[in-house]
Scaffold this motif. Structure first.
Motif, short mmCIF file in Angstrom:
data_model
loop_
_atom_site.label_atom_id
_atom_site.label_comp_id
_atom_site.label_asym_id
_atom_site.label_seq_id
_atom_site.Cartn_x
_atom_site.Cartn_y
_atom_site.Cartn_z
N ARG A 2 38.27 34.33 32.53
CA ARG A 2 39.72 34.46 32.49
C ARG A 2 40.21 35.63 33.33
O ARG A 2 41.26 35.55 33.97
CB ARG A 2 40.16 34.64 31.03
N HIS A 3 39.48 36.74 33.34
CA HIS A 3 39.92 37.92 34.08
C HIS A 3 39.04 38.16 35.30
O HIS A 3 38.97 39.26 35.84
CB HIS A 3 39.95 39.15 33.17
N GLY A 4 38.33 37.13 35.76
CA GLY A 4 37.43 37.29 36.88
C GLY A 4 38.12 37.10 38.21
O GLY A 4 39.33 36.92 38.31
N ARG A 5 37.29 37.13 39.26
CA ARG A 5 37.77 36.94 40.62
C ARG A 5 37.01 35.79 41.26
O ARG A 5 35.80 35.67 41.11
CB ARG A 5 37.58 38.21 41.46
N ILE A 6 37.72 34.94 41.99
CA ILE A 6 37.15 33.81 42.69
C ILE A 6 37.29 34.02 44.19
O ILE A 6 38.38 34.37 44.67
CB ILE A 6 37.85 32.49 42.31
N LEU A 7 36.21 33.81 44.92
CA LEU A 7 36.27 33.81 46.37
C LEU A 7 36.57 32.39 46.85
O LEU A 7 35.92 31.44 46.42
CB LEU A 7 34.95 34.29 46.97
N VAL A 8 37.55 32.26 47.75
CA VAL A 8 37.85 30.99 48.39
C VAL A 8 37.63 31.17 49.89
O VAL A 8 38.42 31.82 50.56
CB VAL A 8 39.29 30.52 48.10
N THR A 9 36.54 30.62 50.41
CA THR A 9 36.33 30.69 51.85
C THR A 9 37.21 29.64 52.51
O THR A 9 37.44 28.56 51.97
CB THR A 9 34.86 30.44 52.23
N GLY A 10 37.73 29.97 53.69
CA GLY A 10 38.69 29.08 54.32
C GLY A 10 39.97 28.96 53.54
O GLY A 10 40.70 27.97 53.64
N LEU A 24 45.45 31.53 40.67
CA LEU A 24 46.31 32.64 40.29
C LEU A 24 47.13 32.28 39.04
O LEU A 24 47.32 33.11 38.16
CB LEU A 24 47.24 33.01 41.45
N ALA A 25 47.58 31.04 38.98
CA ALA A 25 48.35 30.60 37.82
C ALA A 25 47.50 30.57 36.54
O ALA A 25 48.05 30.65 35.43
CB ALA A 25 48.94 29.21 38.08
N ARG A 26 46.20 30.48 36.69
CA ARG A 26 45.28 30.53 35.54
C ARG A 26 44.97 31.96 35.11
O ARG A 26 44.18 32.18 34.20
CB ARG A 26 43.98 29.80 35.87
N GLY A 27 45.55 32.93 35.78
CA GLY A 27 45.33 34.32 35.43
C GLY A 27 44.14 34.96 36.09
O GLY A 27 43.71 36.05 35.70
N LEU A 28 43.58 34.30 37.10
CA LEU A 28 42.43 34.83 37.82
C LEU A 28 42.88 35.62 39.04
O LEU A 28 44.00 35.45 39.54
CB LEU A 28 41.52 33.68 38.26
N ARG A 29 42.01 36.45 39.52
CA ARG A 29 42.21 37.11 40.81
C ARG A 29 41.50 36.29 41.88
O ARG A 29 40.48 35.66 41.61
CB ARG A 29 41.66 38.54 40.77
N VAL A 30 42.06 36.28 43.07
CA VAL A 30 41.55 35.46 44.15
C VAL A 30 41.35 36.31 45.39
O VAL A 30 42.22 37.11 45.75
CB VAL A 30 42.51 34.30 44.48
N ARG A 31 40.20 36.14 46.01
CA ARG A 31 39.94 36.76 47.32
C ARG A 31 39.80 35.63 48.33
O ARG A 31 38.96 34.74 48.16
CB ARG A 31 38.67 37.61 47.28
N VAL A 32 40.61 35.67 49.36
CA VAL A 32 40.57 34.68 50.42
C VAL A 32 39.79 35.24 51.60
O VAL A 32 40.11 36.32 52.10
CB VAL A 32 41.99 34.29 50.88
N MET A 33 38.77 34.53 52.02
CA MET A 33 38.01 34.90 53.21
C MET A 33 38.28 33.87 54.29
O MET A 33 38.15 32.67 54.07
CB MET A 33 36.51 34.94 52.92
N ASP A 34 38.68 34.35 55.46
CA ASP A 34 38.90 33.46 56.59
C ASP A 34 38.78 34.27 57.87
O ASP A 34 38.66 35.50 57.83
CB ASP A 34 40.27 32.79 56.51
N LEU A 35 38.79 33.59 59.00
CA LEU A 35 38.73 34.27 60.28
C LEU A 35 39.96 35.14 60.48
O LEU A 35 41.04 34.81 59.95
CB LEU A 35 38.61 33.26 61.41
N PRO A 36 39.86 36.24 61.22
CA PRO A 36 41.00 37.14 61.37
C PRO A 36 42.28 36.44 61.82
O PRO A 36 43.35 36.70 61.30
CB PRO A 36 40.51 38.15 62.40
N GLY A 37 42.18 35.53 62.77
CA GLY A 37 43.37 34.85 63.26
C GLY A 37 44.02 33.91 62.26
O GLY A 37 45.16 33.51 62.44
N ALA A 38 43.28 33.56 61.21
CA ALA A 38 43.82 32.64 60.21
C ALA A 38 44.51 33.37 59.07
O ALA A 38 45.23 32.74 58.29
CB ALA A 38 42.69 31.78 59.63
N LEU A 39 44.30 34.68 58.96
CA LEU A 39 44.88 35.45 57.87
C LEU A 39 46.24 36.00 58.27
O LEU A 39 46.52 36.21 59.45
CB LEU A 39 43.94 36.60 57.49
#
Length: 300
Positions: A2-10, A24-39
């Protein structure tokens, strides 16, 4: 978790953004990994539970750094059919080697599962067993094999999901983006030619994102599972007819070969794995997509 973090590649892509919002709506933290130009160049007033991290899934050190401190991973990064055709070696590096990097980093960190995007493209034009006719499908089928090997060798569970034609707001890349691009054009009063013909399974993006959410948070971690997300089979003519029903006079047509995937690949085991899963109808999915682009046109 519930209080964890999920990595989403792409995670800056079409599907990744939808999944990130659901998590995020589930109360989780999210880390997005993508190429520099995509962020995004600047985060602005972003949700503090959402992090952006530049990285390349082909690089082990980038994947390990992105996964550090995370409790789960949804691996969506990949190159689609046209990019794999143009540069098969790079396609293999991203779609296969990148997947292996994610599995190895998850195993080193002690995660109980990896959830990853495969594709209906693992099938060829004839129904039956997977027999891809594209580099993209071949690389994804190899990634599924690697997932099975990780389970048998190391006990790392996984769920691979094979969407067919995913459509909805902001879908712009790949041959199968045609229905989404046609909705955009119709909403803005522009012409559009869908780049394939024939029949294919269509599944709305929110239904796909919900399936990934289920795989990450709700389903047990067990074995190396793979499920088709085929949606409902429609011809391109039926898609055009539905858009014209909602936007009379829409200037749409289609050209090009079929997608090279058997239209009805089935969804064996999906209902048992994901009871009460959402099933957005074509009419409702097109309506939602049109509404998005109408609002976008009114407020650029």
């Amino acid at each position: 978790m519930r209080h964890g973090r999920i990595l989403v590649t792409g995670g800056s892509g079409f599907l990744g953004q939808r999944l990130a919002h659901r998590l995020l709506a589930r109360g989780l933290r999210v880390r997005v990994m993508d190429l520099p130009g995509a962020l995004p160049a600047t985060q602005g007033p972003a949700d503090p539970a959402l992090q952006w991290q530049a990285g390349d899934v082909r690089r082990a050190e980038d994947v390990r750094a992105a996964l550090a401190g995370c409790d789960g991973v949804a691996h969506l990064a990949g190159l689609l059919t046209p990019a794999c055709l143009a540069d098969p070696v790079r396609g293999a590096e991203v779609n296969l080697i990148g997947t292996l990097q994610v599995f190895e980093a998850a195993r080193a960190q002690g995660l109980d599962r990896v959830v990853y995007a495969s594709t209906a493209g693992v099938y060829g034009p004839e129904p039956g067993h997977p027999l891809p006719v594209t580099h993209y499908g071949a690389f994804k089928l190899a990634a599924e094999g690697a997932a099975r090997a990780s389970w048998h060798a190391h006990g790392l569970a996984s769920v691979g999901l094979r969407p067919y034609v995913v459509y909805g707001p902001e879908r712009a890349q790949g041959v199968s983006a045609g229905p989404s691009l046609a909705c955009c054009a119709a909403a803005l009063g522009q012409p559009c030619t869908i780049g394939y013909t024939g029949a294919a399974g269509l599944v709305y993006v929110d239904d796909v994102a919900r399936a990934f959410e289920h795989a990450l948070l709700d389903a047990p971690a067990r074995g190396a599972q793979v499920f088709n997300l085929a949606g409902t089979v429609h011809t391109v003519d039926e898609v055009i007819a539905e858009i014209r029903r909602q936007v009379p006079g829409a200037r749409l047509d289609a050209a090009g070969p079929p997608l090279g995937i058997a239209p009805d690949i089935g969804e064996d085991g999906l209902d048992a794995w994901f009871p009460d899963r959402p099933r957005t109808t074509l009419a409702d999915g097109i309506a939602a997509t049109l509404a998005h682009y109408r609002n976008q046109g009114a407020h650029p």
